[in-house]
Design a protein around this motif. Sequence first.
Motif, short mmCIF file in Angstrom:
data_model
loop_
_atom_site.label_atom_id
_atom_site.label_comp_id
_atom_site.label_asym_id
_atom_site.label_seq_id
_atom_site.Cartn_x
_atom_site.Cartn_y
_atom_site.Cartn_z
N ASP A 27 0.73 -1.20 0.10
CA ASP A 27 -0.01 0.11 -0.05
C ASP A 27 0.87 1.26 0.05
OD1 ASP A 27 -2.60 -1.35 0.13
OD2 ASP A 27 -2.29 -1.83 2.34
N HIS A 62 0.16 6.80 -0.34
CA HIS A 62 -0.48 5.60 0.12
C HIS A 62 -1.55 5.34 -1.15
CE1 HIS A 62 -3.53 3.13 2.80
NE2 HIS A 62 -2.27 2.81 3.42
N SER A 63 -1.72 3.92 -1.14
CA SER A 63 -3.02 3.38 -2.04
C SER A 63 -4.31 4.06 -1.74
CB SER A 63 -2.94 1.90 -2.02
OG SER A 63 -3.47 1.45 -0.57
N SER A 64 -4.49 4.70 -0.70
CA SER A 64 -5.81 5.39 -0.23
C SER A 64 -5.86 6.52 -1.15
CB SER A 64 -5.91 5.52 1.15
OG SER A 64 -5.09 6.28 1.87
N GLY A 65 -4.92 7.11 -1.39
CA GLY A 65 -4.95 8.55 -2.10
C GLY A 65 -4.12 9.41 -1.16
N ALA A 66 -3.90 9.15 -0.13
CA ALA A 66 -3.29 9.99 1.12
C ALA A 66 -1.77 10.01 0.75
CB ALA A 66 -3.47 9.52 2.24
N TYR A 67 -1.13 11.17 1.01
CA TYR A 67 0.52 11.37 0.83
C TYR A 67 0.78 12.39 1.63
CZ TYR A 67 -1.16 15.65 -1.70
OH TYR A 67 -1.70 16.95 -2.22
N TYR A 93 -4.59 14.56 0.14
CA TYR A 93 -5.28 13.43 -0.42
C TYR A 93 -5.59 13.74 -1.82
CZ TYR A 93 -9.01 10.17 -1.12
OH TYR A 93 -9.80 9.06 -1.69
N LYS A 95 -7.52 12.20 -5.28
CA LYS A 95 -8.56 11.41 -5.90
C LYS A 95 -8.74 11.51 -7.48
CE LYS A 95 -12.38 8.85 -5.74
NZ LYS A 95 -12.20 7.43 -5.36
#
Length: 246
Positions: A27, A62-67, A93, A95
């Motif tokens: 991730d 991160h794979s969630s879109g957070a950085y 974040y 998206k």
Amino acid sequence: MHRLALATLVGCTLLPLAAQAITLTDDLQLMLKPQVVSDYRSRGLSMSLGDPAAQLEATLLHSSGAYFGVWTSNVDFGLDLKTRLEQDFYAGYYKQFNDDVSLDLGYLKYTYAKEAQFNQSEVYAILKAHGFKFASYYSNDLKNFVGDDQDTLYTYIGYSHALPAETGLEVRYGRFDFKDDVFVSGSGSTRGDYHEWEARLTRSGFGLDWGLAYVDTDLSRNECASYYGYTDVCTATVVVSASKTF
């Protein structure tokens, strides 16, 4: 002093750069981007008195879109100011809605070694749609000669297009607005905003990503000196850059 617009470093570039990043876990990825530029220009203004700068960006994705990341560069503000180093910390974040539309929301903290009075924070939003970029950066803690906690708003519209011979074209037109009138012309008139623009060609070669940009603002030499202390840090210039993404 002027602050860096990280639009070319984070936000709309995160997804394509992730393909080149270093995989840490399923991730989490790390992106490293060293760069050298012939002149460190931010929102049209030189942060290095027209001299070259070496820069480095490190971003955790991160794979969630957070950085989260840090960006650093040498700087020179002249005027007997001691700082020679800028370090920017950012988190946000990202998206990706589809192949053509994405949104990036984040927070930036700019810091300057030995000259903490120039430290500043911003929140930003960058929308990318069908090759266009619409961005806005807001701060309420910029310090200047007018007083502490001066609101600023930087907005721009940009466009990217693929040219023949694997060459890219990026153009941007922005407006930087201060709460108070901080620019004074030769006639004594004042204003609290200026416009800046850039046209940039990009191409990959010899294992590096190259850039050639024309940068300019609508600030006169007197207006430039009245706020930034020099007449030539706001004038038109050509900037050459070379970078590598890991």
